[in-house]
Motif scaffolding. Structure first.
Motif, short mmCIF file in Angstrom:
data_model
loop_
_atom_site.label_atom_id
_atom_site.label_comp_id
_atom_site.label_asym_id
_atom_site.label_seq_id
_atom_site.Cartn_x
_atom_site.Cartn_y
_atom_site.Cartn_z
N ASN A 99 0.81 -1.28 0.39
CA ASN A 99 -0.09 -0.29 -0.26
C ASN A 99 0.65 1.40 -0.11
OD1 ASN A 99 -1.69 2.16 0.23
ND2 ASN A 99 -3.18 1.25 2.30
N ASN A 115 -0.50 -1.09 -7.74
CA ASN A 115 1.09 0.23 -6.97
C ASN A 115 2.07 -0.79 -7.82
OD1 ASN A 115 0.85 -2.71 -6.99
ND2 ASN A 115 0.75 -2.92 -4.99
N SER A 156 -2.74 3.66 -5.79
CA SER A 156 -3.24 2.51 -5.13
C SER A 156 -2.65 1.05 -4.38
CB SER A 156 -4.40 2.51 -5.50
OG SER A 156 -4.31 1.42 -6.29
N ILE A 157 -3.10 0.87 -3.64
CA ILE A 157 -3.07 -0.79 -3.07
C ILE A 157 -2.87 -1.52 -4.97
CG2 ILE A 157 -5.61 -1.80 -2.55
CD1 ILE A 157 -3.21 -3.05 -0.20
#
Ligand code: RTP
Ligand code: MG
Length: 140
Positions: free
Chosen positions: A94, A114, A110-111
């Motif tokens: 994350n 990534n 974003s997670i």
């Protein structure tokens, strides 16, 4: 530890934003050498096979859709303690938790989006390298 290898993917969010070079430079600056590299469009079958370990996870379908949403660059990286060295420069999954100076801190959206994948063990590195590369495509 002797020089060894790991497997990396520059994910679609990064190729879309033309960050292949920027990400590769961070890998190289971290002491890793690109000994194989190719830009591919993953098929759904490939993505599902590659992420088979995550099949039961709630994010599996989204992850597969994301990984086939655009081209990726698959790479073999060589260097001392390559798996750990790569995980360190990648940063936390994350980006909100990723340390300053890491690829995900600098570039992840974003997670899920990534920017990079990196093998998490020597054993998985060998499996993942073999999933995408023939031995003769790797030039150390
Ligand atoms: P990777 O395998 O890609 O190097 O990343 P990782 O070890 O840090 O993360 P992992 O837990 O193995 O998850 C694989 C990839 O799945 C996506 N993901 N989405 N929506 C979510 O909660 C979630 N969690 C993980 C990310 O793209 C992650 O890299
Ligand atoms: Mg992982």
């Amino acid at each position: 530890m002797a020089a060894n290898r790991t497997f990396s993917i520059i994910k679609p969010d990064a190729t879309r934003r033309n960050l292949t070079g920027a990400v590769t430079k961070m890998l190289e600056d971290a002491g890793l050498r690109v000994v194989a590299s190719k830009r591919i469009q993953m098929t759904r079958k490939q993505a599902e096979g590659f992420y088979a370990v995550h099949k039961e996870r709630p994010f599996f379908d989204d992850l597969v859709a994301f990984m086939i949403s655009g081209p990726v660059v698959v790479q073999v990286l060589e260097g001392e303690d390559a798996v750990k060295r790569n995980r360190d420069i990648m940063g936390a999954t994350n980006p909100e938790n990723a340390a300053e100076g890491t690829i995900r801190k600098a570039h992840a959206e974003s997670i899920e989006a990534n920017s990079v994948h990196g093998s998490d063990s020597d054993e998985n590195a060998a499996t993942e390298i073999a999933f995408f590369f023939k031995p003769e495509e790797i030039v150390g």
